[in-house]
Design a protein around this motif. Sequence first.
Motif, PDB file in Angstrom:
ATOM      1  N   THR A 158       1.400   5.065   0.255  1.00  0.00           N
ATOM      2  CA  THR A 158       1.017   6.184   0.983  1.00  0.00           C
ATOM      3  C   THR A 158       1.924   7.378   1.051  1.00  0.00           C
ATOM      4  O   THR A 158       3.327   7.238   1.239  1.00  0.00           O
TER       5      THR A 158
ATOM      6  N   ASN B 246      -4.022   7.114   7.854  1.00  0.00           N
ATOM      7  CA  ASN B 246      -5.250   6.171   7.560  1.00  0.00           C
ATOM      8  C   ASN B 246      -5.149   4.639   8.686  1.00  0.00           C
ATOM      9  O   ASN B 246      -4.656   3.991   7.714  1.00  0.00           O
TER      10      ASN B 246
ATOM     11  N   ILE C  34       1.009  -1.477  -0.012  1.00  0.00           N
ATOM     12  CA  ILE C  34       0.162   0.016  -0.632  1.00  0.00           C
ATOM     13  C   ILE C  34       0.784   1.114   0.353  1.00  0.00           C
ATOM     14  O   ILE C  34       1.467   1.429   1.275  1.00  0.00           O
TER      15      ILE C  34
ATOM     16  N   LYS D 279      -9.577   7.099  -5.260  1.00  0.00           N
ATOM     17  CA  LYS D 279      -8.942   6.598  -4.498  1.00  0.00           C
ATOM     18  C   LYS D 279     -10.169   6.984  -3.498  1.00  0.00           C
ATOM     19  O   LYS D 279     -10.119   7.820  -2.767  1.00  0.00           O
TER      20      LYS D 279
ATOM     21  N   GLY E  85      -4.853   5.849 -11.431  1.00  0.00           N
ATOM     22  CA  GLY E  85      -5.462   6.300 -10.530  1.00  0.00           C
ATOM     23  C   GLY E  85      -5.979   7.530 -11.978  1.00  0.00           C
ATOM     24  O   GLY E  85      -5.154   7.466 -12.784  1.00  0.00           O
TER      25      GLY E  85
ATOM     26  N   TYR F 109      -5.537   0.606   6.940  1.00  0.00           N
ATOM     27  CA  TYR F 109      -4.289   0.081   6.338  1.00  0.00           C
ATOM     28  C   TYR F 109      -3.913  -1.216   7.277  1.00  0.00           C
ATOM     29  O   TYR F 109      -3.861  -2.794   6.870  1.00  0.00           O
TER      30      TYR F 109
ATOM     31  N   TYR G 121      -0.541  -0.794  -4.501  1.00  0.00           N
ATOM     32  CA  TYR G 121      -2.265  -0.113  -3.872  1.00  0.00           C
ATOM     33  C   TYR G 121      -2.142   1.017  -4.055  1.00  0.00           C
ATOM     34  O   TYR G 121      -1.604   1.072  -2.585  1.00  0.00           O
ATOM     35  N   ASP G 122      -2.182   2.450  -4.705  1.00  0.00           N
ATOM     36  CA  ASP G 122      -1.730   3.557  -4.411  1.00  0.00           C
ATOM     37  C   ASP G 122      -3.084   4.070  -4.164  1.00  0.00           C
ATOM     38  O   ASP G 122      -3.976   4.618  -3.827  1.00  0.00           O
ATOM     39  N   ARG G 123      -2.164   4.871  -2.803  1.00  0.00           N
ATOM     40  CA  ARG G 123      -3.977   5.582  -1.930  1.00  0.00           C
ATOM     41  C   ARG G 123      -2.707   6.653  -1.373  1.00  0.00           C
ATOM     42  O   ARG G 123      -2.383   7.002  -0.232  1.00  0.00           O
ATOM     43  N   CYS G 124      -1.862   7.119  -2.709  1.00  0.00           N
ATOM     44  CA  CYS G 124      -1.087   8.782  -2.301  1.00  0.00           C
ATOM     45  C   CYS G 124      -2.344   9.610  -2.617  1.00  0.00           C
ATOM     46  O   CYS G 124      -3.067   9.695  -3.320  1.00  0.00           O
TER      47      CYS G 124
END
Length: 409
Positions: free
Chosen positions: A13, A24, A11, A357, A114, A28, A81-84
């Motif tokens: 971030t 978050n 992940i 996202k 994204g 996570y 898993y892009d959560r930036c």
Amino acid sequence: MAPTSRHALGIMTTHTEGNPPFYNRDFYRKLCLIGAKSGFTVFVFTPQGIRWAEGTVTGFVYDKNTRRWRPHECPMPSVVYDRCFFTNRGQYVEYRETVRRLQLFPSIHFLGRGLKGKWEVQQMLEKDGRFDMHLPKTEVMRSVRSAAEWLQEHGTVLMKPQAGSQGRGVLLVQRTAASATTARLHAADSVAPESAETAPTAFTVRGRDARNRRIKRSFADKAELLRWLRRFTAKRDYLLQQYLQLHGSSGEAFDVRSLVQKDGNGRWQMTGMAVRKGQSGSLTSNLHGGGQVEPAFAYIEGQFGTEKAKIIREQLERLSMQIPEALEQCHGRLAELGIDFGVDTDGQIWILEVNSKPGRAIFAHLNDDAARNKALANPVLYARYLIRSRETLNPARSLKNTPRPAKSQ
């Protein structure tokens, strides 16, 4: 506990201060525990933790025994898993460079790419052709004079940051009846404008600033309005959009959030849907602006009656499955989308925004455990699906433990 499985979901971030260095954490943590139950390692990392030369990354793994995050030196993950999220241009530039370099590793898959800004999404949906009646009139704001021209033609304009979220920076600008009357009198009689002390309100503005604080302003003339708008929108790209009557019978703003995700078989499914209802007098219904959550179809039935609510529900569910398919054809792989729909006072459905996202807070507010659990599990299940699919297609490559970047073309 160090990562043990051969494949992992990383992940990615945004780096923050603190230990561990990201927000978050509860979200996570749950993803890590879901992965652990199925023998699949899930860890969290930031762009700053990547060691490019070694092909490794500092990954933070949640240890359920000690209830602590533990840093470990990990191989590059099989799936990212892009959560930036970013708050300034510098963060965005650094993020884009990280994504570019990670994509050079042939053994790394992104769970999804994204989406770009609101305008690009609007154009992709327009290109598809199936959504024309559901897309509000929208155009790029070239300058604040574009807003003035829109006001001259329509009397009202909604201004939205192209890259904004959570209702921040959204403005509703309206020309008042007094402004229109005064303009006609001046044109007919060549009467000089009234002084600032006696001039009636010509324009009103309400919305939220970049810190999500409420704004309510009035302006005596167009020049004063444009000066203020120029300062407010400085260095940000904005869209001008048709203003829609999206409020309930009590006057509260509301929208419908649909969460759609790919499951463990790589197929799109609708995870859940809810209504977000804004505070009295608020322009938007975002939870960060003080909004509330209600079950979608109970609320819609209360607004429109049973028969019409059934039709609206069917349309919302159909659109929720069509939109991901349309966007993937233009954009490439996606893993999940938060789709915001508006339903106007006539029951017409409008596509307001699509977010690649999305958050999951709506299900916590509804105490919908089934939807909440699916929303958490699906990214992990889809990551496993991608890995299984790759192993089936290319078993030799899947045996490589430490991916190396391909040469840049």
